[in-house]
Design a protein around this motif. Structure first.
Motif, PDB file in Angstrom:
ATOM      1  N   PHE A 196      19.007  -1.488  56.089  1.00 56.44           N
ATOM      2  CA  PHE A 196      18.091  -0.572  56.770  1.00 56.44           C
ATOM      3  C   PHE A 196      18.280  -0.652  58.286  1.00 56.44           C
ATOM      4  CE2 PHE A 196      13.993   0.012  58.936  1.00 56.44           C
ATOM      5  CZ  PHE A 196      13.748   1.343  58.626  1.00 56.44           C
ATOM      6  N   ALA A 197      18.404  -1.864  58.811  1.00 60.26           N
ATOM      7  CA  ALA A 197      18.565  -2.046  60.252  1.00 60.26           C
ATOM      8  C   ALA A 197      19.857  -1.398  60.738  1.00 60.26           C
ATOM      9  CB  ALA A 197      18.547  -3.535  60.600  1.00 60.26           C
ATOM     10  N   VAL A 198      20.941  -1.589  60.006  1.00 60.73           N
ATOM     11  CA  VAL A 198      22.226  -1.018  60.418  1.00 60.73           C
ATOM     12  C   VAL A 198      22.198   0.504  60.294  1.00 60.73           C
ATOM     13  CG1 VAL A 198      24.676  -0.894  59.820  1.00 60.73           C
ATOM     14  CG2 VAL A 198      23.542  -3.116  59.953  1.00 60.73           C
ATOM     15  N   ALA A 199      21.654   1.019  59.202  1.00 55.59           N
ATOM     16  CA  ALA A 199      21.621   2.477  59.014  1.00 55.59           C
ATOM     17  C   ALA A 199      20.785   3.164  60.084  1.00 55.59           C
ATOM     18  CB  ALA A 199      21.075   2.806  57.625  1.00 55.59           C
ATOM     19  N   THR A 200      19.604   2.647  60.367  1.00 57.62           N
ATOM     20  CA  THR A 200      18.770   3.277  61.386  1.00 57.62           C
ATOM     21  C   THR A 200      19.351   3.057  62.780  1.00 57.62           C
ATOM     22  OG1 THR A 200      17.296   1.353  61.495  1.00 57.62           O
ATOM     23  CG2 THR A 200      16.665   3.156  60.005  1.00 57.62           C
ATOM     24  N   GLY A 201      20.025   1.926  62.972  1.00 56.39           N
ATOM     25  CA  GLY A 201      20.704   1.691  64.246  1.00 56.39           C
ATOM     26  C   GLY A 201      21.822   2.693  64.484  1.00 56.39           C
ATOM     27  N   LEU A 202      22.578   3.006  63.423  1.00 54.64           N
ATOM     28  CA  LEU A 202      23.642   4.000  63.544  1.00 54.64           C
ATOM     29  C   LEU A 202      23.086   5.391  63.835  1.00 54.64           C
ATOM     30  CD1 LEU A 202      26.059   2.876  60.697  1.00 54.64           C
ATOM     31  CD2 LEU A 202      26.471   2.781  63.164  1.00 54.64           C
ATOM     32  N   LEU A 203      21.999   5.742  63.172  1.00 57.06           N
ATOM     33  CA  LEU A 203      21.375   7.044  63.446  1.00 57.06           C
ATOM     34  C   LEU A 203      20.886   7.131  64.890  1.00 57.06           C
ATOM     35  CD1 LEU A 203      19.376   7.623  60.148  1.00 57.06           C
ATOM     36  CD2 LEU A 203      21.348   8.918  60.967  1.00 57.06           C
ATOM     37  N   LEU A 204      20.253   6.072  65.345  1.00 57.84           N
ATOM     38  CA  LEU A 204      19.775   6.051  66.729  1.00 57.84           C
ATOM     39  C   LEU A 204      20.941   6.115  67.712  1.00 57.84           C
ATOM     40  CD1 LEU A 204      17.452   5.751  68.773  1.00 57.84           C
ATOM     41  CD2 LEU A 204      17.780   3.273  68.596  1.00 57.84           C
ATOM     42  N   ALA A 205      21.995   5.346  67.442  1.00 61.49           N
ATOM     43  CA  ALA A 205      23.158   5.351  68.331  1.00 61.49           C
ATOM     44  C   ALA A 205      23.790   6.734  68.394  1.00 61.49           C
ATOM     45  CB  ALA A 205      24.173   4.312  67.865  1.00 61.49           C
ATOM     46  N   GLY A 206      23.899   7.400  67.258  1.00 61.26           N
ATOM     47  CA  GLY A 206      24.461   8.749  67.254  1.00 61.26           C
ATOM     48  C   GLY A 206      23.624   9.724  68.054  1.00 61.26           C
ATOM     49  N   ALA A 207      22.311   9.648  67.878  1.00 59.83           N
ATOM     50  CA  ALA A 207      21.416  10.536  68.626  1.00 59.83           C
ATOM     51  C   ALA A 207      21.483  10.252  70.123  1.00 59.83           C
ATOM     52  CB  ALA A 207      19.987  10.378  68.117  1.00 59.83           C
ATOM     53  N   LEU A 208      21.515   8.970  70.484  1.00 61.04           N
ATOM     54  CA  LEU A 208      21.603   8.617  71.903  1.00 61.04           C
ATOM     55  C   LEU A 208      22.925   9.068  72.506  1.00 61.04           C
ATOM     56  CD1 LEU A 208      20.030   5.040  71.938  1.00 61.04           C
ATOM     57  CD2 LEU A 208      19.091   7.122  72.953  1.00 61.04           C
ATOM     58  N   PHE A 209      24.012   8.904  71.747  1.00 60.11           N
ATOM     59  CA  PHE A 209      25.311   9.335  72.263  1.00 60.11           C
ATOM     60  C   PHE A 209      25.329  10.843  72.490  1.00 60.11           C
ATOM     61  CE2 PHE A 209      29.627  10.881  71.888  1.00 60.11           C
ATOM     62  CZ  PHE A 209      30.265  10.102  72.844  1.00 60.11           C
ATOM     63  N   LEU A 210      24.841  11.589  71.513  1.00 65.70           N
ATOM     64  CA  LEU A 210      24.827  13.045  71.682  1.00 65.70           C
ATOM     65  C   LEU A 210      23.960  13.472  72.861  1.00 65.70           C
ATOM     66  CD1 LEU A 210      24.727  14.341  68.020  1.00 65.70           C
ATOM     67  CD2 LEU A 210      26.595  14.517  69.657  1.00 65.70           C
ATOM     68  N   ALA A 211      22.818  12.824  73.004  1.00 69.41           N
ATOM     69  CA  ALA A 211      21.930  13.175  74.113  1.00 69.41           C
ATOM     70  C   ALA A 211      22.550  12.815  75.463  1.00 69.41           C
ATOM     71  CB  ALA A 211      20.588  12.475  73.951  1.00 69.41           C
ATOM     72  N   ALA A 212      23.132  11.616  75.547  1.00 63.06           N
ATOM     73  CA  ALA A 212      23.690  11.172  76.826  1.00 63.06           C
ATOM     74  C   ALA A 212      25.005  11.876  77.154  1.00 63.06           C
ATOM     75  CB  ALA A 212      23.890   9.658  76.807  1.00 63.06           C
ATOM     76  N   ALA A 213      25.791  12.200  76.137  1.00 65.15           N
ATOM     77  CA  ALA A 213      27.100  12.807  76.374  1.00 65.15           C
ATOM     78  C   ALA A 213      27.067  14.321  76.428  1.00 65.15           C
ATOM     79  CB  ALA A 213      28.068  12.357  75.279  1.00 65.15           C
ATOM     80  N   SER A 214      25.933  14.928  76.158  1.00 63.92           N
ATOM     81  CA  SER A 214      25.880  16.390  76.085  1.00 63.92           C
ATOM     82  C   SER A 214      26.369  17.091  77.354  1.00 63.92           C
ATOM     83  CB  SER A 214      24.481  16.857  75.696  1.00 63.92           C
ATOM     84  OG  SER A 214      23.531  16.461  76.639  1.00 63.92           O
ATOM     85  N   PRO A 215      26.101  16.594  78.566  1.00 61.63           N
ATOM     86  CA  PRO A 215      26.667  17.284  79.735  1.00 61.63           C
ATOM     87  C   PRO A 215      28.199  17.302  79.724  1.00 61.63           C
ATOM     88  CG  PRO A 215      24.900  15.839  80.423  1.00 61.63           C
ATOM     89  CD  PRO A 215      25.164  15.549  78.981  1.00 61.63           C
ATOM     90  N   ALA A 216      28.802  16.203  79.298  1.00 60.99           N
ATOM     91  CA  ALA A 216      30.261  16.160  79.248  1.00 60.99           C
ATOM     92  C   ALA A 216      30.795  16.993  78.087  1.00 60.99           C
ATOM     93  CB  ALA A 216      30.735  14.716  79.120  1.00 60.99           C
ATOM     94  N   LEU A 217      30.091  16.980  76.965  1.00 55.55           N
ATOM     95  CA  LEU A 217      30.562  17.716  75.793  1.00 55.55           C
ATOM     96  C   LEU A 217      30.457  19.226  75.967  1.00 55.55           C
ATOM     97  CD1 LEU A 217      29.027  15.486  72.975  1.00 55.55           C
ATOM     98  CD2 LEU A 217      31.403  15.554  73.747  1.00 55.55           C
ATOM     99  N   PHE A 218      29.493  19.685  76.720  1.00 55.97           N
ATOM    100  CA  PHE A 218      29.288  21.119  76.899  1.00 55.97           C
ATOM    101  C   PHE A 218      29.872  21.656  78.201  1.00 55.97           C
ATOM    102  CE2 PHE A 218      25.656  20.088  74.007  1.00 55.97           C
ATOM    103  CZ  PHE A 218      26.189  20.737  72.901  1.00 55.97           C
TER     104      PHE A 218
END
Length: 93
Positions: free
Chosen positions: A20-42
């Motif tokens: 559970f800890a790893v799965a929710t950690g991965l989901l959080l990491a993915g969301a944080l990456f998309l949020a933080a990287a969105s200026p570079a990605l777009f």
């Protein structure tokens, strides 16, 4: 129900909690990456800044993953209680 079954149940609870800890950690990491990287990605950033921005987003995502996993496992460890017969049982407050 013997002591062996209780010990197996405790091991199973730890395994589930780690998953559970790893799965929710991965989901959080993915969301944080998309949020933080969105200026570079777009394409909002200058090309010179994109690489550094993506590395920074990766660091934010990694830190978020680590904080989530440690937090979940610490909370799980804090909620484990010792029963009267000395066996560890898990429970939520």
């Amino acid at each position: 129900m013997g002591a062996g079954t209780r010990d197996q149940a405790a091991r199973d609870a730890v395994t589930v909690e780690i998953g559970f800890a790893v799965a929710t950690g991965l989901l959080l990491a993915g969301a944080l990456f998309l949020a933080a990287a969105s200026p570079a990605l777009f394409g909002v950033l200058d090309r010179a800044w994109e690489g550094a921005w993506l590395r920074g987003a990766g660091l934010v995502a990694g830190a978020g993953f680590a904080v989530r996993v440690v937090g979940v496992l610490r909370r799980f460890g804090a909620t484990r209680q010792v029963a009267g017969d000395g066996h560890a049982v898990s429970g939520r407050p």
